[in-house]
Design a protein around this motif. Structure first.
Motif, short mmCIF file in Angstrom:
data_model
loop_
_atom_site.label_atom_id
_atom_site.label_comp_id
_atom_site.label_asym_id
_atom_site.label_seq_id
_atom_site.Cartn_x
_atom_site.Cartn_y
_atom_site.Cartn_z
N ALA A 171 9.73 -4.50 -4.71
CA ALA A 171 9.38 -3.17 -4.22
C ALA A 171 9.28 -3.09 -2.73
O ALA A 171 8.84 -2.12 -2.16
N GLY A 172 9.70 -4.13 -2.04
CA GLY A 172 9.66 -4.10 -0.58
C GLY A 172 8.26 -4.09 -0.03
O GLY A 172 8.04 -3.77 1.11
N ASP A 173 7.21 -4.50 -0.86
CA ASP A 173 5.84 -4.46 -0.37
C ASP A 173 5.62 -5.44 0.78
O ASP A 173 4.72 -5.27 1.57
N GLY A 204 2.83 -2.65 10.31
CA GLY A 204 2.11 -2.75 9.06
C GLY A 204 3.03 -3.09 7.90
O GLY A 204 4.25 -3.01 8.00
N ARG A 205 2.43 -3.50 6.80
CA ARG A 205 3.15 -3.81 5.57
C ARG A 205 2.62 -2.96 4.44
O ARG A 205 1.43 -2.66 4.39
N GLY A 206 3.52 -2.60 3.54
CA GLY A 206 3.12 -1.81 2.38
C GLY A 206 4.11 -0.71 2.11
O GLY A 206 4.83 -0.27 3.01
N PRO A 207 4.15 -0.21 0.88
CA PRO A 207 5.17 0.78 0.51
C PRO A 207 4.99 2.12 1.20
O PRO A 207 5.97 2.85 1.37
N THR A 208 3.78 2.48 1.59
CA THR A 208 3.56 3.80 2.17
C THR A 208 4.13 3.92 3.58
O THR A 208 4.50 5.01 4.01
N ARG A 239 -3.44 -4.63 8.74
CA ARG A 239 -3.33 -5.45 7.53
C ARG A 239 -3.43 -4.60 6.27
O ARG A 239 -3.48 -5.14 5.16
N ARG A 240 -3.45 -3.30 6.42
CA ARG A 240 -3.56 -2.40 5.28
C ARG A 240 -2.35 -1.49 5.21
O ARG A 240 -1.61 -1.33 6.18
N ASP A 241 -2.16 -0.89 4.07
CA ASP A 241 -1.10 0.09 3.92
C ASP A 241 -1.46 1.34 4.72
O ASP A 241 -2.64 1.57 5.06
N ALA A 242 -0.47 2.15 5.04
CA ALA A 242 -0.70 3.37 5.81
C ALA A 242 -1.58 4.33 5.03
O ALA A 242 -1.51 4.41 3.79
N ARG A 243 -2.40 5.10 5.76
CA ARG A 243 -3.30 6.08 5.13
C ARG A 243 -2.96 7.48 5.66
O ARG A 243 -3.53 7.93 6.65
N PRO A 244 -2.02 8.18 5.02
CA PRO A 244 -1.67 9.54 5.46
C PRO A 244 -2.85 10.49 5.28
O PRO A 244 -3.57 10.43 4.28
#
Length: 841
Positions: A171-173, A204-208, A239-244
């Motif tokens: 998932a490209g996470d 950053g890393r994460g799907p968002t 170190r966290r996923d984006a928070r829109p």
């Protein structure tokens, strides 16, 4: 749109000779009024002095004493000339005004940057939690390091040469993303700030992260760091996923849908066009791999890999031409609407806005009824951009845009008219003159950046010119209909991909030519000499006799250089796996990846000039992985030569950090190239083309041995097509004994002998490796007695049949015999003669 295809009016209908040599052409259809009007240069002095004023202000603070003295001296000279030359008074006073304006604006911007709370906190490595607005589309960043634990969880190992946007794992996470935001409020190093206006680049890393769009409000927290240059924004690693926090505006949502569907449709194409289609059309360069990027740079085609001013000029000019029947006002509004829409589609980043402004200048120059408006429009654009962002004065991209556009509006029309006067059809004259003018105008900046002159740039641009405009137009049509008519978009993408595959073929082919690039000193003196030579050549071209002399000299130079270069085509030998560079008393090993122009480098020797020359001989333009086994100067002092003008992937080192000054120098050099320095744990694997790298040691730092830095050397096994090669740095008996705990992992066909052939190599270690070929990086007549006779005898006892020594053989290569498939050797002696070493020496 045919660039410059409109008629060029002239206020002087009298017959003219563009060459000034009295020659006349009897070719029919060549009108005497084809000569361009003299340029309007009145705004040029103020633009140049404003640029100079911005350059005098350092990016990290207010003007220092040298800048103040230089500005005062320039002001005194201009005022003195204005008093003594009344006819020049208006122009000189305008130039003085530009200088003072540049100093003032740049000083204010610099002071504002210096007081930025995020920048201040970044200098101390502080943390921040901020709320801000996304300024551009997320940019995928290639994964530079793979943790074995992550590999086992996610599946396949990472490919460090995969282009940005490639992922490894589910998932490209694990994909790393970069996005620029403007922070409006937040907590910085424990202090609350209610009002901020601070740009920051977030990693950053994460799907968002991949779903963020410009104009979207987000919250992010992480560790701050200072940028590589003072004029760049600080970085924040989350170190966290984006928070829109909010949805993006509808127009960016529509643009995001267009970009994603174009990328999806292009993914079905072969690798090169799959990356070029979204890069050329919407500026999404994530799919362009390093090899194509490097070859395009060598061939002078980098400006075509992504959206530039010429793209804006082409699309805007087409809109103006199509709407011309409705009147000039409607046509102008239509062209402006196209520019705005393209900025939204590509992203409102500074480089895109700069390209848009330059594109508008080009359109004004090419489509205006008065060609004299081209230079004032360019000078006005330069002033406007510098007033908005003075840091552009130090940007190489800005300088390249200005010079290329200036050549297009100031030089190319005269050259086109001269060729057309001599009977060359206008279209063919434009095809030749426009790339030549742009190449010559930008050459000093390119040399200052890369240290080389592309000798195939003009030819490459001429060869790809017929496909660029059709590919862009077809690709844009595919992008616009993609979300609503997928079947038509697929057909259009296939057509654009077919056209752009030609551009990739040209880049790969010409970059491999033995005379593709000529090294040139990237120093102020070297650039100055180059500028003088270019000006002299252009002046000589205006007269028949100097033109003939210049042509004869060029033919003579090529007649000497070309055979010399072609004779050297035998190096590197076909099927090479490893080349040990002759760098004196030191190690510098280059591994083939199976992809032309791409290699892995293990250590860089003591001399950057010699290292750079070895890589040039091998045609290496991309260093996919750079391994520095340990920090001794004979292994790392040549690092600058490996980095010079090349794309460089991750930099891997052993755990040692002594000497500290060397470690900091390596980090700084890698940071400039965008590479990440890391120490991989044992078991880490890297795949680069057909080459697989596995880290075998060290398992930890050594303490209390006779040479801890040597024993801390990175030990890596490389495997390609079933052939194993072992690289050991300078490991001594303690490290060798630690590796012997897993003797099966040491088995290799080729062994890079530790520590330049020192006697401190265990016989048990040599027998465990059981190599057929040994390679020793060693200097001629060195003071250490390397290689040791004891070591050479131990190799004979262990059954090693061939020993390659750089002191005796020069550059030494291990090759796969194309006939029998076995391993063979080729060496390139100091005289450049290539021979075979088939027995132990």
């Amino acid at each position: 749109m045919t660039v410059g295809g409109t008629r060029i009016p002239s206020a002087d209908p009298a017959p003219t000779d563009p060459d000034g040599d009295g020659a006349r052409s009897a070719s029919p259809g060549c009108a005497d009024d084809d000569r361009p009007d003299p340029p309007d240069l009145r705004l040029v002095p103020i633009a140049l002095t404003a640029w100079a004023g911005c350059l005098l202000v350092p990016p990290g603070g207010p003007p220092g004493p040298p800048a103040v003295i230089a500005a005062a001296g320039a002001a005194a000279v201009l005022l003195g000339l204005a008093v003594r030359r009344p006819r020049w008074r208006a122009g000189l006073l305008a130039a003085l005004l530009g200088l003072l304006t540049g100093l003032l604006v740049a000083g204010l911007h610099s002071a504002q940057r210096a007081a930025d709370p995020l920048r201040v906190a970044a200098a101390d490595g502080g943390s921040a939690s901020v709320a801000g607005t996304v300024d551009g589309y997320p940019r995928p960043v290639a994964s530079r390091f793979t943790d074995p634990a992550a590999n086992s969880a996610a599946g396949p190992t990472a490919d460090p040469t995969a282009g940005p946007g490639s992922t490894s794992g589910a998932a490209g996470d694990g994909q790393r993303w970069a996005v620029t935001i403007t922070a409006h409020a937040g907590r910085v190093s424990g202090v609350e700030w209610a009002e901020l206006d601070s740009p920051v680049t977030v990693y950053g890393r994460g799907p968002t992260w991949a779903t963020l769009l410009p104009g979207q409000a987000i919250s992010v927290s992480g560790r701050l760091a200072s940028p590589a240059r003072a004029d760049l924004p600080p970085t924040l690693t989350s170190r966290r996923d984006a928070r829109p926090e909010s949805a993006p505006p509808w127009w960016y949502q529509a643009a995001g849908a267009v970009r994603s569907t174009l990328r999806d449709h292009a993914s079905a194409l072969p690798p090169d066009p799959a990356g070029l289609v979204p890069g050329l059309v919407v500026g999404d360069t994530g799919g362009i791999d390093d090899r194509l990027d490097a070859d395009a740079r060598t061939a002078g085609l980098t400006h075509l890999l992504a959206v530039s001013g010429s793209h804006f000029a082409l699309l805007c000019g087409l809109a103006v031409l199509l709407l011309g029947a409705a009147g000039p006002r409607v046509a102008a509004l239509g062209g402006l609407a196209v520019v705005i829409a393209l900025v939204v589609l590509v992203g409102p980043e500074p480089s895109v806005l700069r390209a848009a402004v330059m594109g508008l200048v080009t359109v004004v120059a090419l489509l205006s009824g008065r060609r004299r408006t081209g230079v004032p429009a360019l000078a006005g654009a330069v002033l406007l951009l510098l007033l908005v962002e003075p840091a552009l004065a130090r940007s190489a991209g800005f300088a390249l845009s200005v010079l290329a556009t200036g050549a297009l509006v100031l030089v190319a029309p005269w050259w086109v008219a001269a060729l057309h006067y001599r009977g060359v059809p206008r279209g063919w004259a434009q095809l030749l003159c426009i790339p030549v003018a742009a190449q010559l105008a930008t050459l000093p900046v390119i040399v200052a950046i890369s240290g080389s002159i592309s000798l195939v740039g003009v030819l490459a641009n001429v060869l790809v010119a017929p496909v660029v405009a059709p590919a862009l137009l077809v690709g844009m049509a595919a992008a616009l209909c993609g979300p609503w008519w997928p079947s038509a978009a697929q057909v259009l993408v296939a057509v654009a991909g077919w056209l752009l595959d030609w551009m990739a073929t040209v880049a790969h082919t010409l970059a491999r030519w033995p005379v593709a690039a000529l090294p040139w000193p990237a120093t102020p003196a070297g650039v100055t000499v180059l500028v003088m030579l270019l000006l002299g050549a252009v002046a000589a071209l205006r007269r028949r006799r100097p033109r003939h002399l210049l042509l004869a000299a060029l033919v003579g130079v090529l007649g000497v250089l070309l055979p010399v270069k072609v004779v050297g085509v035998g190096w590197p030998p076909p099927g090479w796996l490893l080349v040990a560079c002759e760098v004196g008393q030191g190690d510098a090993m280059v591994l083939s990846t199976g992809d032309p122009g791409t290699a892995v480098v293990v250590d860089t020797g003591p001399d950057p000039v010699v290292m750079d020359a070895c890589l040039d001989r091998l045609g290496v333009t991309t260093v996919a992985v750079l391994m520095l086994t340990h920090l001794h100067a004979d292994h790392v002092a040549g690092l600058a030569g490996a980095l010079d003008g090349r794309l460089v992937g991750p930099v891997l080192t052993g755990p040692g950090r002594d000497p500290a000054g060397t470690w900091h120098a390596i980090e700084s050099a890698a940071h400039v190239t965008g590479s990440i320095v890391s120490t991989p744990p044992v078991g880490s694997t890297y795949r680069v083309g057909a080459l697989t790298l596995t880290v075998l040691g060290p398992t930890g730092e050594f303490h209390g041995t006779e040479s801890d830095p040597n024993n801390d050397s990175l030990v890596v096994r490389a495997e390609m097509d079933g052939r194993r090669m072992l690289f050991t740095g300078d490991i001594e008996p303690p490290a060798q004994q630690a590796l012997l705990r897993s003797p099966e992992a040491l088995r290799a066909d080729v062994l890079k002998i530790p520590h330049h052939g020192s006697a401190r190599t265990l016989d048990r270690f040599l027998r465990a490796v059981d190599a057929d070929i040994a390679v020793i990086g060693v200097g001629l007549d060195n003071d250490y007695g390397h290689p040791s006779p004891k070591l050479l005898a131990a190799l004979a006892s262990a059954g090693t049949g061939t020993v390659l020594r750089t002191d005796l053989h020069g550059d030494a290569a291990v090759v796969v015999d194309p006939a029998g498939g076995g391993l063979g050797t080729r060496v390139r002696g100091p005289d450049g003669v290539i021979t075979t070493v088939s027995v132990r020496e």
